[in-house]
Scaffold this motif. Structure first.
Motif, short mmCIF file in Angstrom:
data_model
loop_
_atom_site.label_atom_id
_atom_site.label_comp_id
_atom_site.label_asym_id
_atom_site.label_seq_id
_atom_site.Cartn_x
_atom_site.Cartn_y
_atom_site.Cartn_z
N ALA A 1 2.91 6.32 7.63
CA ALA A 1 3.55 6.78 6.40
C ALA A 1 2.55 6.81 5.24
CB ALA A 1 4.73 5.87 6.05
N VAL A 2 1.70 5.80 5.16
CA VAL A 2 0.67 5.78 4.11
C VAL A 2 -0.23 7.00 4.25
CG1 VAL A 2 -1.37 4.56 3.25
CG2 VAL A 2 0.72 3.29 3.77
N GLU A 3 -0.63 7.31 5.47
CA GLU A 3 -1.50 8.46 5.71
C GLU A 3 -0.78 9.77 5.38
OE1 GLU A 3 -4.82 10.48 6.17
OE2 GLU A 3 -4.67 8.30 6.11
N LEU A 4 0.50 9.87 5.69
CA LEU A 4 1.27 11.06 5.35
C LEU A 4 1.28 11.29 3.84
CD1 LEU A 4 4.46 10.83 7.61
CD2 LEU A 4 2.72 12.61 7.67
N VAL A 5 1.49 10.23 3.08
CA VAL A 5 1.53 10.35 1.63
C VAL A 5 0.16 10.77 1.09
CG1 VAL A 5 1.94 9.14 -0.56
CG2 VAL A 5 3.40 8.66 1.43
N LEU B 1 11.42 -0.42 6.53
CA LEU B 1 10.35 -1.01 7.34
C LEU B 1 10.23 -2.51 7.09
CD1 LEU B 1 7.59 1.74 7.01
CD2 LEU B 1 9.02 1.25 9.02
N ARG B 2 10.39 -2.91 5.85
CA ARG B 2 10.26 -4.31 5.49
C ARG B 2 11.34 -5.17 6.13
NH1 ARG B 2 11.89 -7.85 2.17
NH2 ARG B 2 13.41 -6.60 1.08
N THR B 3 12.53 -4.61 6.29
CA THR B 3 13.66 -5.39 6.81
C THR B 3 14.00 -5.07 8.26
OG1 THR B 3 15.25 -3.78 5.95
CG2 THR B 3 14.67 -5.65 4.52
N GLU C 1 4.11 2.46 12.12
CA GLU C 1 4.89 3.40 11.32
C GLU C 1 4.53 3.30 9.84
OE1 GLU C 1 9.18 3.73 12.26
OE2 GLU C 1 8.68 2.43 13.96
N LEU C 2 4.26 2.10 9.38
CA LEU C 2 3.84 1.90 8.00
C LEU C 2 2.51 2.58 7.74
CD1 LEU C 2 4.20 0.55 5.23
CD2 LEU C 2 3.13 -1.48 6.21
N ASP C 3 1.55 2.36 8.61
CA ASP C 3 0.23 2.99 8.46
C ASP C 3 0.34 4.51 8.49
OD1 ASP C 3 -0.88 0.46 8.35
OD2 ASP C 3 -1.54 0.46 10.44
N GLU D 1 0.82 -1.21 0.00
CA GLU D 1 0.00 0.00 0.00
C GLU D 1 0.86 1.26 0.00
OE1 GLU D 1 -3.85 1.95 2.25
OE2 GLU D 1 -2.84 0.25 3.18
N LEU D 2 1.92 1.28 0.77
CA LEU D 2 2.81 2.44 0.78
C LEU D 2 3.47 2.61 -0.58
CD1 LEU D 2 4.16 4.81 2.17
CD2 LEU D 2 5.84 3.21 3.13
N THR D 3 3.93 1.53 -1.15
CA THR D 3 4.56 1.59 -2.47
C THR D 3 3.60 2.16 -3.50
OG1 THR D 3 6.00 -0.28 -1.97
CG2 THR D 3 5.64 0.22 -4.30
N HIS D 4 2.37 1.66 -3.53
CA HIS D 4 1.39 2.14 -4.51
C HIS D 4 1.01 3.59 -4.27
CE1 HIS D 4 0.91 -1.56 -6.65
NE2 HIS D 4 0.53 -2.22 -5.57
#
Length: 108
Positions: A95-99, A81-83, A91-93, A6-9
């Motif tokens: 970041a998605v909201e920031l974008v 984040l993945r590694t 943090e992932l969620d 989701e972050l990538t997209h």
């Protein structure tokens, strides 16, 4: 392992919109919004990868480069984040909201 799709997209969509935007739109604030986001994503990636090191600030390379800067910063954060040794779903969620929020502000 986190699913960072989701972050990538979300980053890809914003970068694509920036690449397609006319120069006037970029200069009216879309590029500044994207650069601010790219800097924030880059800082977050650096904090995950090397929390004890002082983070570097992404330079302003101009309105025509900001989409690429956003892609690099987003990709770096996805990989960090993945590694990461421990799950960082919050943090992932965030970041998605920031974008999403930055893209909305950039193209109002």
């Amino acid at each position: 392992m986190l699913d960072t799709t989701e972050l990538t997209h979300t980053v890809n969509r914003f970068a694509d919109r920036l690449r397609a935007a006319p120069q006037s739109r970029l200069q009216r604030g879309a590029a500044a919004e994207a650069l601010g986001l790219a800097r924030e994503l880059a800082l977050r990636a650096q904090r995950v990868e090397a929390p004890d090191r002082e983070p570097m600030i992404m330079p302003d390379a101009g309105v025509f480069v900001v989409a690429d800067q956003l892609m690099v910063a987003g990709t770096d954060l996805v990989e960090a984040l993945r590694t990461a040794p421990s799950p960082r779903a919050a943090e992932l969620d965030e970041a998605v909201e920031l974008v999403r929020t930055a893209a909305e502000r950039a193209f109002r």
